[in-house]
Design a protein around this motif. Sequence first.
Motif, PDB file in Angstrom:
ATOM      1  N   SER A 139       7.693 -32.899  29.840  1.00  0.00           N
ATOM      2  CA  SER A 139       9.133 -32.881  29.570  1.00  0.00           C
ATOM      3  C   SER A 139       9.792 -34.205  29.894  1.00  0.00           C
ATOM      4  O   SER A 139      10.850 -34.533  29.364  1.00  0.00           O
ATOM      5  N   ALA A 140       9.143 -34.974  30.792  1.00  0.00           N
ATOM      6  CA  ALA A 140       9.742 -36.235  31.225  1.00  0.00           C
ATOM      7  C   ALA A 140       9.341 -37.418  30.356  1.00  0.00           C
ATOM      8  O   ALA A 140       9.784 -38.532  30.587  1.00  0.00           O
ATOM      9  N   LEU A 141       8.501 -37.176  29.343  1.00  0.00           N
ATOM     10  CA  LEU A 141       8.061 -38.263  28.488  1.00  0.00           C
ATOM     11  C   LEU A 141       9.249 -38.868  27.749  1.00  0.00           C
ATOM     12  O   LEU A 141      10.244 -38.180  27.468  1.00  0.00           O
ATOM     13  N   PRO A 142       9.196 -40.152  27.392  1.00  0.00           N
ATOM     14  CA  PRO A 142      10.317 -40.789  26.690  1.00  0.00           C
ATOM     15  C   PRO A 142      10.498 -40.240  25.286  1.00  0.00           C
ATOM     16  O   PRO A 142       9.653 -39.531  24.764  1.00  0.00           O
ATOM     17  N   GLU A 143      11.618 -40.603  24.689  1.00  0.00           N
ATOM     18  CA  GLU A 143      11.936 -40.220  23.316  1.00  0.00           C
ATOM     19  C   GLU A 143      11.948 -38.711  23.131  1.00  0.00           C
ATOM     20  O   GLU A 143      11.238 -38.148  22.324  1.00  0.00           O
ATOM     21  N   GLU A 144      12.760 -38.046  23.924  1.00  0.00           N
ATOM     22  CA  GLU A 144      12.871 -36.593  23.807  1.00  0.00           C
ATOM     23  C   GLU A 144      13.294 -36.200  22.391  1.00  0.00           C
ATOM     24  O   GLU A 144      14.036 -36.921  21.728  1.00  0.00           O
ATOM     25  N   ALA A 145      12.839 -35.042  21.977  1.00  0.00           N
ATOM     26  CA  ALA A 145      13.191 -34.565  20.641  1.00  0.00           C
ATOM     27  C   ALA A 145      14.686 -34.297  20.549  1.00  0.00           C
ATOM     28  O   ALA A 145      15.317 -33.873  21.516  1.00  0.00           O
ATOM     29  N   ASP A 146      15.232 -34.572  19.422  1.00  0.00           N
ATOM     30  CA  ASP A 146      16.632 -34.292  19.155  1.00  0.00           C
ATOM     31  C   ASP A 146      16.872 -32.783  19.278  1.00  0.00           C
ATOM     32  O   ASP A 146      16.179 -31.996  18.644  1.00  0.00           O
ATOM     33  N   PRO A 147      17.851 -32.334  20.091  1.00  0.00           N
ATOM     34  CA  PRO A 147      18.097 -30.906  20.236  1.00  0.00           C
ATOM     35  C   PRO A 147      18.323 -30.208  18.901  1.00  0.00           C
ATOM     36  O   PRO A 147      17.927 -29.068  18.716  1.00  0.00           O
ATOM     37  N   ALA A 148      18.960 -30.895  17.958  1.00  0.00           N
ATOM     38  CA  ALA A 148      19.191 -30.271  16.650  1.00  0.00           C
ATOM     39  C   ALA A 148      17.878 -29.986  15.955  1.00  0.00           C
ATOM     40  O   ALA A 148      17.693 -28.951  15.322  1.00  0.00           O
ATOM     41  N   THR A 149      16.934 -30.930  16.092  1.00  0.00           N
ATOM     42  CA  THR A 149      15.611 -30.721  15.502  1.00  0.00           C
ATOM     43  C   THR A 149      14.913 -29.564  16.173  1.00  0.00           C
ATOM     44  O   THR A 149      14.247 -28.749  15.525  1.00  0.00           O
ATOM     45  N   ALA A 150      15.042 -29.475  17.499  1.00  0.00           N
ATOM     46  CA  ALA A 150      14.415 -28.381  18.225  1.00  0.00           C
ATOM     47  C   ALA A 150      14.969 -27.038  17.788  1.00  0.00           C
ATOM     48  O   ALA A 150      14.251 -26.056  17.634  1.00  0.00           O
ATOM     49  N   ASP A 151      16.297 -26.980  17.562  1.00  0.00           N
ATOM     50  CA  ASP A 151      16.894 -25.734  17.114  1.00  0.00           C
ATOM     51  C   ASP A 151      16.367 -25.342  15.746  1.00  0.00           C
ATOM     52  O   ASP A 151      16.079 -24.183  15.474  1.00  0.00           O
ATOM     53  N   THR A 152      16.246 -26.342  14.869  1.00  0.00           N
ATOM     54  CA  THR A 152      15.698 -26.073  13.541  1.00  0.00           C
ATOM     55  C   THR A 152      14.288 -25.539  13.649  1.00  0.00           C
ATOM     56  O   THR A 152      13.887 -24.638  12.909  1.00  0.00           O
ATOM     57  N   ALA A 153      13.528 -26.067  14.598  1.00  0.00           N
ATOM     58  CA  ALA A 153      12.125 -25.674  14.740  1.00  0.00           C
ATOM     59  C   ALA A 153      11.976 -24.211  15.078  1.00  0.00           C
ATOM     60  O   ALA A 153      11.007 -23.575  14.690  1.00  0.00           O
ATOM     61  N   THR A 154      12.931 -23.661  15.831  1.00  0.00           N
ATOM     62  CA  THR A 154      12.785 -22.269  16.227  1.00  0.00           C
ATOM     63  C   THR A 154      12.838 -21.334  15.037  1.00  0.00           C
ATOM     64  O   THR A 154      12.373 -20.205  15.112  1.00  0.00           O
ATOM     65  N   THR A 155      13.405 -21.795  13.922  1.00  0.00           N
ATOM     66  CA  THR A 155      13.482 -20.952  12.737  1.00  0.00           C
ATOM     67  C   THR A 155      12.592 -21.465  11.609  1.00  0.00           C
ATOM     68  O   THR A 155      12.629 -20.948  10.509  1.00  0.00           O
ATOM     69  N   ALA A 156      11.766 -22.457  11.914  1.00  0.00           N
ATOM     70  CA  ALA A 156      10.944 -23.052  10.867  1.00  0.00           C
ATOM     71  C   ALA A 156       9.984 -22.057  10.263  1.00  0.00           C
ATOM     72  O   ALA A 156       9.691 -22.099   9.073  1.00  0.00           O
ATOM     73  N   ARG A 181       5.876 -31.356  22.216  1.00  0.00           N
ATOM     74  CA  ARG A 181       6.989 -31.009  23.104  1.00  0.00           C
ATOM     75  C   ARG A 181       7.675 -29.722  22.633  1.00  0.00           C
ATOM     76  O   ARG A 181       8.110 -28.897  23.432  1.00  0.00           O
ATOM     77  N   ARG A 182       7.770 -29.625  21.328  1.00  0.00           N
ATOM     78  CA  ARG A 182       8.448 -28.462  20.757  1.00  0.00           C
ATOM     79  C   ARG A 182       7.615 -27.189  20.870  1.00  0.00           C
ATOM     80  O   ARG A 182       8.160 -26.088  21.010  1.00  0.00           O
ATOM     81  N   ASN A 183       6.308 -27.324  20.808  1.00  0.00           N
ATOM     82  CA  ASN A 183       5.447 -26.153  20.652  1.00  0.00           C
ATOM     83  C   ASN A 183       4.465 -25.885  21.793  1.00  0.00           C
ATOM     84  O   ASN A 183       4.096 -24.732  22.014  1.00  0.00           O
ATOM     85  N   TYR A 184       4.025 -26.894  22.499  1.00  0.00           N
ATOM     86  CA  TYR A 184       3.047 -26.689  23.565  1.00  0.00           C
ATOM     87  C   TYR A 184       3.781 -26.378  24.872  1.00  0.00           C
ATOM     88  O   TYR A 184       3.746 -27.132  25.837  1.00  0.00           O
ATOM     89  N   ARG A 185       4.442 -25.247  24.883  1.00  0.00           N
ATOM     90  CA  ARG A 185       5.198 -24.804  26.047  1.00  0.00           C
ATOM     91  C   ARG A 185       4.448 -23.652  26.706  1.00  0.00           C
ATOM     92  O   ARG A 185       3.869 -22.798  26.003  1.00  0.00           O
ATOM     93  N   PRO A 186       4.464 -23.570  28.039  1.00  0.00           N
ATOM     94  CA  PRO A 186       3.738 -22.486  28.715  1.00  0.00           C
ATOM     95  C   PRO A 186       4.136 -21.101  28.234  1.00  0.00           C
ATOM     96  O   PRO A 186       3.291 -20.204  28.155  1.00  0.00           O
ATOM     97  N   ASP A 187       5.413 -20.908  27.904  1.00  0.00           N
ATOM     98  CA  ASP A 187       5.842 -19.578  27.470  1.00  0.00           C
ATOM     99  C   ASP A 187       5.365 -19.234  26.064  1.00  0.00           C
ATOM    100  O   ASP A 187       5.552 -18.104  25.603  1.00  0.00           O
ATOM    101  N   LYS A 188       4.745 -20.194  25.381  1.00  0.00           N
ATOM    102  CA  LYS A 188       4.154 -19.934  24.064  1.00  0.00           C
ATOM    103  C   LYS A 188       2.626 -19.961  24.128  1.00  0.00           C
ATOM    104  O   LYS A 188       1.953 -20.102  23.118  1.00  0.00           O
ATOM    105  N   MET A 189       2.074 -19.814  25.339  1.00  0.00           N
ATOM    106  CA  MET A 189       0.635 -19.942  25.534  1.00  0.00           C
ATOM    107  C   MET A 189       0.069 -18.776  26.343  1.00  0.00           C
ATOM    108  O   MET A 189       0.793 -18.087  27.061  1.00  0.00           O
TER     109      MET A 189
END
Length: 423
Positions: A213-230, A176-184
């Motif tokens: 995007s509609a799958l259950p258990e969406e990623a925590d937004p805080a985790t997603a923000d951290t991922a952008t700088t990982a 969810r965090r990484n397999y986005r069309p804008d990253k492909m």
Amino acid sequence: MKYSTYTLSSGLRIIHLPSASPVVYCGYGVAAGARAELPGEEGLAHFCEHMTFKGTARRHALQIINALESVGGDLNAFTNKEDTVYYAAIAKAHFAKAVDVLTDIVFHSQYPQQEIDKEVEVICDEIESYCDSPAELIYDEFENLLFKGHPLGHSILGKASQLHQYTTADALRFVRRNYRPDKMVFFAYGDIDFKRLCRSLEAKVEDGHSASSALPEEADPATADTATTADAASLPAALSAPLTIERSLNTHQAHVMTGTLAYNYNHPDSTVLYLLNNIVGGPGMNARLNLSLRERHGLVYTVESMMTTYSDTGLWSVYFGCDHHDIKKCCRLVRRELDRLMEKPLGESQLAAAKRQLKGQIAIACDNREQFALDFGRSFLFRGEERHLDRIFAKIDGITASDIQRVANELFATERLATLIFR
């Protein structure tokens, strides 16, 4: 032949190069590899690559395997430090099926736990087979040494103990965090209708991304923000003093690697290093290290140098395998060849011959159509550039002897080099 490119409303970029071949090579390049893993996720990018083939909302694992194999096609994938690629080779009559299957697994994979429990053993076997080959293992260990403490400094495969802990939720969180069309990008090389491809992908990708995007258990937004700088951690500085590390593996042959941090793929000197590396230890039998260590002295079967480029850094290194009692002699011979390039510029005829050889090698490599498709897909993914041989050749032709000597002095100095030895 000219490239066609287009960007969908979802952000997915598409690139196509036509050809007269009856075979089409195509796939998705995702700008997320091992470097995109957060602390505690080591090995997860490669893990997800394996698991992406294990079931979607429409197909179970066997149906995915048979979808293209049944018509003579091939479906495959690989993971690098900065990207993951899913690709197919297919007769053009079945191209639409290849697009459908690739889009289905990239955007609709469900990562079922029962399949994870089986596949993790396969990945662990892959790790063990890799560890049984010190000539391959040393490449990872050396990169880990130079990038210690950085996301580039851990194995793509991960560790068995950690892989056994991964679950469906872990895989879904990562994709969810990484397999986005804008990253492909979607790349295609073959005799297909580009406009029809764009229309097909517009519908399929929009539907697939919405479903993901509609799958259950969406990623925590805080985790997603951290991922952008990982993967934006500070890069390690170039070594200020020579470093040698030895590991006792009780191998029949000693394995040695020496090298340093180098250039990213947009650096103006990356093409200079490309040519210099080919002179030092490229695939030609007339590479200087091969002539010295193998042909003149008979000390090694394999000696080679290589360069790896990333988005913001790079790596240059030399590898050889030899008898244990020949390590010091081989190291002296390598040092001698590097010193020659630092101290004396190439003659006019030497430089012309080196350029001619490299351009010939590139031209031959481009005749491997599958690899060429993967290469231009990756170039478009990371640089937004079309891959044209005339541009590459023009850069090579513009290199001077002083460029070669300057880069040699910058990278080959003794104080910059780290050395790893497996005994």
